[in-house]
Design a protein around this motif. Structure first.
Motif, PDB file in Angstrom:
ATOM      1  N   ALA A   1     -25.563 -44.252 -67.905  1.00 30.66           N
ATOM      2  CA  ALA A   1     -25.178 -45.554 -67.988  1.00 30.66           C
ATOM      3  C   ALA A   1     -23.918 -45.833 -68.645  1.00 30.66           C
ATOM      4  N   GLY A   2     -23.091 -46.514 -68.205  1.00 36.25           N
ATOM      5  CA  GLY A   2     -21.645 -46.976 -68.741  1.00 36.25           C
ATOM      6  C   GLY A   2     -21.952 -47.810 -70.019  1.00 36.25           C
ATOM      7  N   ARG A   3     -22.829 -48.829 -69.452  1.00 39.84           N
ATOM      8  CA  ARG A   3     -22.937 -50.049 -70.266  1.00 39.84           C
ATOM      9  C   ARG A   3     -24.460 -50.361 -70.404  1.00 39.84           C
ATOM     10  N   LEU A   4     -25.226 -50.975 -71.510  1.00 34.68           N
ATOM     11  CA  LEU A   4     -26.437 -51.509 -71.352  1.00 34.68           C
ATOM     12  C   LEU A   4     -26.465 -52.782 -72.402  1.00 34.68           C
ATOM     13  N   ARG A   5     -27.552 -53.516 -71.978  1.00 33.02           N
ATOM     14  CA  ARG A   5     -27.548 -55.022 -72.608  1.00 33.02           C
ATOM     15  C   ARG A   5     -29.164 -55.485 -72.436  1.00 33.02           C
ATOM     16  N   GLN A   6     -29.594 -55.989 -73.496  1.00 31.39           N
ATOM     17  CA  GLN A   6     -30.835 -56.641 -73.724  1.00 31.39           C
ATOM     18  C   GLN A   6     -30.962 -57.988 -73.102  1.00 31.39           C
ATOM     19  N   GLU A   7     -31.938 -58.096 -72.423  1.00 28.14           N
ATOM     20  CA  GLU A   7     -32.442 -59.608 -71.757  1.00 28.14           C
ATOM     21  C   GLU A   7     -33.787 -59.555 -71.966  1.00 28.14           C
ATOM     22  N   ASN A   8     -34.238 -60.427 -73.019  1.00 23.16           N
ATOM     23  CA  ASN A   8     -35.539 -60.681 -73.112  1.00 23.16           C
ATOM     24  C   ASN A   8     -36.260 -59.224 -73.407  1.00 23.16           C
ATOM     25  N   LYS A   9     -37.163 -58.747 -72.765  1.00 23.24           N
ATOM     26  CA  LYS A   9     -37.748 -57.424 -73.081  1.00 23.24           C
ATOM     27  C   LYS A   9     -37.296 -56.249 -72.084  1.00 23.24           C
ATOM     28  N   ASN A  10     -36.352 -56.552 -71.178  1.00 25.03           N
ATOM     29  CA  ASN A  10     -35.706 -55.682 -70.448  1.00 25.03           C
ATOM     30  C   ASN A  10     -34.452 -55.297 -70.658  1.00 25.03           C
ATOM     31  N   VAL A  11     -33.924 -54.105 -70.089  1.00 25.70           N
ATOM     32  CA  VAL A  11     -32.571 -53.857 -70.556  1.00 25.70           C
ATOM     33  C   VAL A  11     -31.909 -53.557 -69.065  1.00 25.70           C
ATOM     34  N   MET A  12     -30.639 -54.049 -69.064  1.00 23.36           N
ATOM     35  CA  MET A  12     -29.906 -54.277 -68.049  1.00 23.36           C
ATOM     36  C   MET A  12     -28.799 -53.170 -68.220  1.00 23.36           C
ATOM     37  N   LEU A  13     -28.799 -52.321 -67.156  1.00 26.77           N
ATOM     38  CA  LEU A  13     -27.654 -51.346 -67.298  1.00 26.77           C
ATOM     39  C   LEU A  13     -26.538 -51.544 -66.025  1.00 26.77           C
ATOM     40  N   ASP A  14     -25.368 -51.049 -66.498  1.00 25.63           N
ATOM     41  CA  ASP A  14     -24.319 -51.185 -65.658  1.00 25.63           C
ATOM     42  C   ASP A  14     -23.836 -49.868 -65.174  1.00 25.63           C
ATOM     43  N   ASN A  15     -23.078 -49.768 -64.147  1.00 28.39           N
ATOM     44  CA  ASN A  15     -22.257 -48.407 -63.796  1.00 28.39           C
ATOM     45  C   ASN A  15     -23.003 -47.022 -64.138  1.00 28.39           C
ATOM     46  N   ILE A  16     -24.138 -47.311 -63.366  1.00 35.31           N
ATOM     47  CA  ILE A  16     -25.052 -46.174 -63.362  1.00 35.31           C
ATOM     48  C   ILE A  16     -25.087 -45.000 -62.588  1.00 35.31           C
ATOM     49  N   THR A  17     -25.320 -43.982 -62.924  1.00 38.26           N
ATOM     50  CA  THR A  17     -25.301 -42.541 -62.266  1.00 38.26           C
ATOM     51  C   THR A  17     -26.829 -41.937 -62.445  1.00 38.26           C
ATOM     52  N   VAL A  18     -27.152 -41.361 -61.360  1.00 41.19           N
ATOM     53  CA  VAL A  18     -28.624 -40.510 -61.594  1.00 41.19           C
ATOM     54  C   VAL A  18     -28.387 -39.445 -60.752  1.00 41.19           C
ATOM     55  N   PHE A  19     -28.546 -38.142 -61.585  1.00 43.78           N
ATOM     56  CA  PHE A  19     -28.493 -36.806 -61.118  1.00 43.78           C
ATOM     57  C   PHE A  19     -29.950 -36.268 -60.745  1.00 43.78           C
ATOM     58  N   GLU A  20     -30.155 -36.032 -59.581  1.00 43.75           N
ATOM     59  CA  GLU A  20     -31.630 -35.381 -59.248  1.00 43.75           C
ATOM     60  C   GLU A  20     -31.434 -33.702 -59.199  1.00 43.75           C
ATOM     61  N   LEU A  21     -31.891 -33.208 -59.941  1.00 44.33           N
ATOM     62  CA  LEU A  21     -31.731 -31.733 -60.252  1.00 44.33           C
ATOM     63  C   LEU A  21     -32.830 -30.771 -59.796  1.00 44.33           C
ATOM     64  N   ASN A  22     -32.747 -29.645 -59.415  1.00 42.26           N
ATOM     65  CA  ASN A  22     -33.971 -28.724 -59.189  1.00 42.26           C
ATOM     66  C   ASN A  22     -34.309 -27.948 -60.509  1.00 42.26           C
ATOM     67  N   PRO A  23     -35.406 -27.294 -60.393  1.00 40.63           N
ATOM     68  CA  PRO A  23     -35.561 -26.683 -61.598  1.00 40.63           C
ATOM     69  C   PRO A  23     -34.652 -25.772 -62.418  1.00 40.63           C
ATOM     70  N   ASN A  24     -33.587 -25.263 -61.694  1.00 43.54           N
ATOM     71  CA  ASN A  24     -32.518 -24.536 -62.025  1.00 43.54           C
ATOM     72  C   ASN A  24     -31.382 -25.235 -62.542  1.00 43.54           C
ATOM     73  N   ASP A  25     -31.492 -26.630 -62.561  1.00 41.94           N
ATOM     74  CA  ASP A  25     -30.502 -27.697 -63.134  1.00 41.94           C
ATOM     75  C   ASP A  25     -29.295 -27.616 -62.079  1.00 41.94           C
ATOM     76  N   THR A  26     -29.666 -27.142 -60.834  1.00 42.23           N
ATOM     77  CA  THR A  26     -28.550 -27.446 -59.634  1.00 42.23           C
ATOM     78  C   THR A  26     -28.764 -28.596 -59.071  1.00 42.23           C
ATOM     79  N   LEU A  27     -27.647 -29.348 -58.805  1.00 42.77           N
ATOM     80  CA  LEU A  27     -27.625 -30.893 -58.095  1.00 42.77           C
ATOM     81  C   LEU A  27     -28.149 -30.711 -56.637  1.00 42.77           C
TER      82      LEU A  27
END
Length: 366
Positions: free
Chosen positions: A168-194
């Motif tokens: 996440a490029g940026r994060l901020r707190q709003e009440n008890k939640n965390v807001m994230l901006d510019n997010i990238t999620v990489f799903e990998l296999n057990p060998n860390d291949t994308l």
């Protein structure tokens, strides 16, 4: 004051200071290594060399902690030595006041404090980070999947056989939640291949779940992307874990605190812990001056004939410990917002210094 005498006092004090620092640091290092060996015995394949390196990496942090007592003992040893050799008696006999041999000690102590805050602290922060990494590497501490800098955060989670990495490029707190901006999620296999990459402009972290809106999914094997209106991931990552990670100011350089505190404010997180630690670092040279003044007050009698050396030594050490304890108490009061941060950091030293100066004036004027 004669410049030669001034330089002589500075030289003798610094020699005693470095000798005392070496002895106390060696004792602390020995006990740290013993404790690390005890912890390492509960784990497999932890070499003695790794334990020794861990002890050395931890030493700079411990030196900062024991430095007030090193200063106190150095002042006591220096003045007892001057008393024993009758140098103080000769100085007083030729008309020198108590301030003539007190000011060099205060100046030397203040220089040591400034050096510790501005130069030694960044080095200590660096070794603290290396200590944490080595501790995780040898298996003496569970690996921390969370990495955070001013540029964002990285998180590695593994709920099943396929791990995911979240950035996440940026994060901020709003009440008890965390807001994230510019997010990238990489799903990998057990060998860390994308397997799949998911990009989203924003998301929200709440109740152990990361929810992304208007995301784009890219499959490198099929070389195609698709838009997903909403997608969620189960995670152990939460606000409490973020705040826990933030509570590590000892791994941060003194010079980076203003920028990082500003970042925390803009992100909606509490900067209280880092502000308190930063103010304590700024006040540290004055705190050391208060320590050396305590040593001077209790080890600077008019003559050596008054005796009761052991009693004065015990009183000096007791007052030093009391000042250190008072500093910890005011720090807790500052963190709980029951006391202004500046007063919590500077208060103990600014209370003790006038009392010591008054005692020295009384000693001088009788």
């Amino acid at each position: 004051m004669n410049l030669i005498l001034f330089r002589y006092i500075l030289k003798q004090f610094f020699l005693i200071f470095f000798a005392t620092l070496f002895v106390l640091a060696a004792v602390v290092l020995m006990f740290d290594i013993i404790e690390l060996l005890r912890n390492a015995s509960k784990r497999e394949n932890v070499a003695f060399l790794d334990v020794a390196v861990l002890g050395l990496l931890k030493s700079p942090q411990m030196i900062h902690i024991i430095l007030p007592f090193v200063i106190l003992l150095s002042g006591i040893i220096f003045l007892f030595r001057m008393n024993r050799t009758s140098e103080l008696i000769v100085m007083r006999a030729v008309g020198l006041s108590v301030w003539n041999f007190t000011l060099p000690l205060i100046l030397a102590t203040f220089i040591i404090g400034v050096f510790d805050t501005t130069v030694f602290n960044p080095f200590s922060a660096l070794t603290a980070k290396k200590y944490e990494r080595l501790e995780e590497k040898v298996g003496m501490k569970s690996r921390n999947p969370f990495s955070f800098t001013e540029k964002g955060l990285w998180l590695r989670e593994q709920k099943n056989e396929n791990p995911i990495v979240i950035r996440a490029g940026r994060l901020r707190q709003e009440n008890k939640n965390v807001m994230l901006d510019n997010i990238t999620v990489f799903e990998l296999n057990p060998n860390d291949t994308l397997i799949r990459q998911i990009d989203a402009p924003s998301g929200i972290l709440k109740d152990g779940e990361l929810v992304l809106d208007n995301a784009f999914s890219f499959n490198p094997n099929e070389e195609k992307s698709e838009k997903i209106s909403e997608i969620s991931f189960q995670t152990d990552f939460n606000l409490e874990r973020i705040l826990e990670r933030f509570d590590e100011p000892n791994t941060m350089s003194f010079w980076k605190f203003p920028q990082f505190i500003q970042f925390l404010k803009e992100s909606g997180f509490s900067p209280l812990t880092h502000q308190m630690y930063w103010h304590e670092l700024i006040a540290f040279p004055v705190f050391l001056v208060a320590m050396v003044l305590i040593g001077i007050v209790f080890t600077l009698p008019p003559t050596n004939r008054q005796g009761r050396v052991l009693l004065r030594l015990i009183l000096a050490l007791s007052c030093g410990f009391l000042l250190f304890f008072l500093g910890r108490v005011t720090s807790v009061l500052g963190l709980s917002q029951n006391l202004p941060l500046i007063l919590a950091a500077w208060g103990p030293a600014l209370i003790v210094i006038p009392l010591c100066v008054s005692a020295l004036l009384h000693l001088e004027d009788g």
